[in-house]
Enzyme design. Structure first.
Site, short mmCIF file in Angstrom:
data_model
loop_
_atom_site.label_atom_id
_atom_site.label_comp_id
_atom_site.label_asym_id
_atom_site.label_seq_id
_atom_site.Cartn_x
_atom_site.Cartn_y
_atom_site.Cartn_z
N SER A 1 4.00 13.91 5.80
CA SER A 1 4.80 13.08 4.95
C SER A 1 4.04 12.26 3.91
O SER A 1 4.58 12.11 3.22
CB SER A 1 5.02 11.61 6.13
N ASP B 1 3.93 1.67 2.49
CA ASP B 1 4.47 1.08 3.66
C ASP B 1 3.34 1.02 4.92
O ASP B 1 2.12 1.15 4.38
CB ASP B 1 5.63 1.86 4.11
N HIS C 1 1.81 5.01 4.19
CA HIS C 1 1.54 5.97 2.94
C HIS C 1 1.44 5.05 1.70
O HIS C 1 1.66 4.04 1.54
CB HIS C 1 2.94 6.52 2.91
#
Length: 363
Positions: free
Chosen positions: A41, A328, A331
């Site tokens: 991600s 967040d 990340h």
């Protein structure tokens, strides 16, 4: 006639300069025609949008500072976007996007998938994802399409000059080894043995990509996972989760050693290790130096450190995003990605070993 001579000389000089500029642009584009991305991600640019996964970021406020919610797990640009800009190439196309076909794939393809790991089982708690081995198979699919549009010599040269960016390992810890209630790996392997298991699997897939014609590899190490908001939420106040960070040493040191081994055994190729742990650690230890004010919580999220529940749809994020290291629960912000990208591109051997991305592009 004499008075006109300087004007003619100036015109010729201008033409020469324009020609040189054009030649430089052509040389640059030929030097690195595209980037191919494999990872999780941290660099997924929309693949999970098309998978049956709960690991998605295709909603506001993700992308609030860049193109809106595209599937990037960030407020704006990822390190891949930033490196693409520095290299002067297009943002790579998400492999799973139905529109990533035809000549578009020659601008580069991104295979990264949120929750993906080096091990096939990693991240299965999130549903569908492209594991490392599946991403390599997906690249073979792209290559088959390319062979229908380019001859062998041209394609070989194109692949050899393209740059591969690989960002793996975080989920093998966060969504495998450090989840003993769901995965048996921490019962079956000591931390060093698990790291070596990962490295052996990783090396095989890197060599598979090499066998398909790719020659320039940037391999990012794992950052200090214990300092992300999600893990800080489990630690004493004001502290990182030290155990998480300590068990990463074998993997990162082993990846650097693997780079040495690969470079020694594959002349005509270049493998580069990105010291993500060291770079990110310096940001966290000296935030003011880099313009950051908040290092211990997310800009968008809920719970302790805004890290127990990640950024929810339509949630209002912090306004001073450039002062936050983390976007967040997991990340980094674009502001942090800028530093990571610049260091990868220009950094010294302590940060990017044995050469940096800019030097790799010149080979």
């Amino acid at each position: 006639m004499v008075k006109q001579q300087p004007l003619r000389s100036a015109a010729v000089l201008l033409l020469l300069l324009l020609s040189l500029q054009f030649s430089t642009q052509v040389a640059r584009s030929q030097r690195v025609p595209a980037i191919f991305c494999f990872g999780d991600s941290l660099i997924d640019d929309g693949n999970n949008n098309f998978l049956d996964s709960i690991a998605k970021s295709n909603y506001y406020p993700y992308g609030i500072d860049f193109r809106g919610p595209t599937g990037r797990f960030c407020n704006g640009k990822t390190i891949v976007d930033l490196l693409a800009e520095m290299l002067g190439v297009s943002y790579p196309q998400p492999f799973a996007d139905p529109g990533s076909t035809g000549s578009k794939i020659f601008s580069g393809v991104n295979y990264a998938s949120a929750a993906a790991g080096i091990l096939d089982e990693t991240g299965q708690n999130y549903g569908q994802r492209f594991s490392l081995s599946q991403q390599v198979l997906n690249f073979e699919t792209t290559l088959s399409q390319m062979r229908t549009m380019a001859n062998g010599t041209t394609l070989s040269r194109y692949l050899a000059k393209s740059i591969v960016i690989m960002v793996f390992g975080s989920n093998d810890y966060l969504n495998n080894y450090l989840m003993p209630s769901l995965y048996p790996s921490s019962y079956n392997y000591s931390p060093p043995d698990f790291a070596n298991l990962l490295l052996n699997h990783y090396a095989r897939q890197i060599l598979a990509l090499y066998s398909l014609g790719l020659r320039k590899f940037f391999l990012a190490g794992i950052g200090p996972l214990g300092c992300m908001p999600n893990q800080r939420a489990l630690a004493p106040p004001g502290r990182c989760l030290d155990y998480d960070n300590q068990i990463l040493g074998t993997f990162n040191e082993g990846l650097r050693a693997l780079v040495n081994q690969l470079n020694g055994n594959h002349p005509g190729s270049i493998f580069v290790y990105g010291n993500t742990y060291g770079i990110f650690g310096d940001i966290l230890n000296n935030p003011a130096t880099y313009g950051f004010r908040v290092v211990d919580r997310g800009c968008c999220g809920l719970g302790r450190n805004q890290g127990q529940i990640t950024c929810l749809p339509m949630q209002m994020p912090c306004l001073n995003r450039n002062e936050y290291v983390f976007w967040d629960a997991f990340h980094p912000t674009t502001a942090a990605n800028v530093i990571l990208a610049q260091t990868a591109f220009y950094g010294p051997p302590s940060d990017c070993y044995p050469i940096n991305v800019q030097q790799m592009a010149l080979i």
